[in-house]
Enzyme design. Structure first.
Site, PDB file in Angstrom:
ATOM      1  N   LYS A 194       0.969  -1.613  -0.090  1.00  0.00           N
ATOM      2  CA  LYS A 194       0.092   0.130  -0.372  1.00  0.00           C
ATOM      3  C   LYS A 194       0.630   1.027   0.188  1.00  0.00           C
ATOM      4  CE  LYS A 194      -3.014  -0.842   3.568  1.00  0.00           C
ATOM      5  NZ  LYS A 194      -3.920  -0.721   4.634  1.00  0.00           N
ATOM      6  N   LYS A 226       2.493   2.036   2.576  1.00  0.00           N
ATOM      7  CA  LYS A 226       2.382   2.527   3.119  1.00  0.00           C
ATOM      8  C   LYS A 226       3.861   1.849   4.791  1.00  0.00           C
ATOM      9  CE  LYS A 226      -2.136   4.154   5.259  1.00  0.00           C
ATOM     10  NZ  LYS A 226      -2.882   3.340   5.687  1.00  0.00           N
TER      11      LYS A 226
END
Ligand code: C2G
Length: 133
Positions: free
Chosen positions: A44, A46
Site C-alpha cells: 500500500k 505505507k
C-alpha cells in the site's frame, strides 16, 4: 451472534480509528479486525511506525475489538467473510464503493471518516515541530 468485519493499518492509533471501531462494533455483537501486515503495507506504499506485532497488541487492548486477524492481501476479504460468518463489512467512507463486491456475501457499510485527524497528519505535524525546535 452478529459479526462485523473491518480492515486497516491502525498505526499511531488516534480518535479517528477509535470512532470507526466503536461505530463498527455497535453494528453487531463481535468485531473482527483485519490488521494490515508490514508486508501488505509495503504494497500500500505505507510504512507503519509500529510493527504488526505492536499494532496487534494495541488493537487487542481496545474494548470494541474481539479478534484481530492478519490482512495479507487484497483478495482475502471474501474468504474472511465466509470463514468468520460475517454479517456486516465496515470501512471508512474514504473507501466508499471500493468493496461493494462484498454485497453478495454480507451487508457493506461505509462510515463517515473523522475529520481533521490521520496518521499522515500526525507524522507531518511532528516533523514540522521537530524542524521548529
Ligand atoms: N479512519 C476514519 N477516520 C480517520 C482516519 C481513519 O474513519 N480520520 C478509518 C479509515 O477509513 C479506515 C480505518 O479508520 O476504515 C483504518 O484506517 P487506516 O489504518 O488508514 O486503514 P487503511 O490504510 O485505509 O487500510 O483493506 C483495507 C485497507 O487495509 C484499509
Amino acid at each position: 451472534m452478529k459479526t462485523v468485519l473491518t480492515y486497516g493499518t491502525f498505526d499511531l492509533l488516534h480518535v479517528g480509528h477509535i470512532n470507526l471501531l466503536r461505530r463498527a462494533k455497535a453494528l453487531g455483537d463481535r468485531l473482527v479486525v483485519g490488521l494490515s501486515t508490514d508486508e501488505f503495507n509495503a504494497g500500500k506504499h505505507k510504512e507503519a511506525y509500529h510493527s504488526y506485532e505492536d499494532r496487534k497488541i494495541i488493537l487487542e487492548a481496545i474494548k470494541y475489538v474481539d479478534l484481530v486477524i492478519p490482512e495479507k492481501s487484497w483478495e482475502q476479504k471474501v474468504e474472511d467473510v465466509k470463514k468468520y460468518n460475517v454479517d456486516v463489512f465496515v470501512m471508512g467512507n474514504d473507501w466508499e464503493g471500493k468493496f461493494d463486491f462484498l454485497k453478495d456475501y454480507c451487508e457493506v457499510v461505509y462510515l463517515p471518516r473523522t475529520a481533521g485527524i490521520s496518521t499522515t497528519k500526525i507524522k507531518h505535524d511532528l516533523a514540522l515541530e521537530g524542524e521548529n525546535q
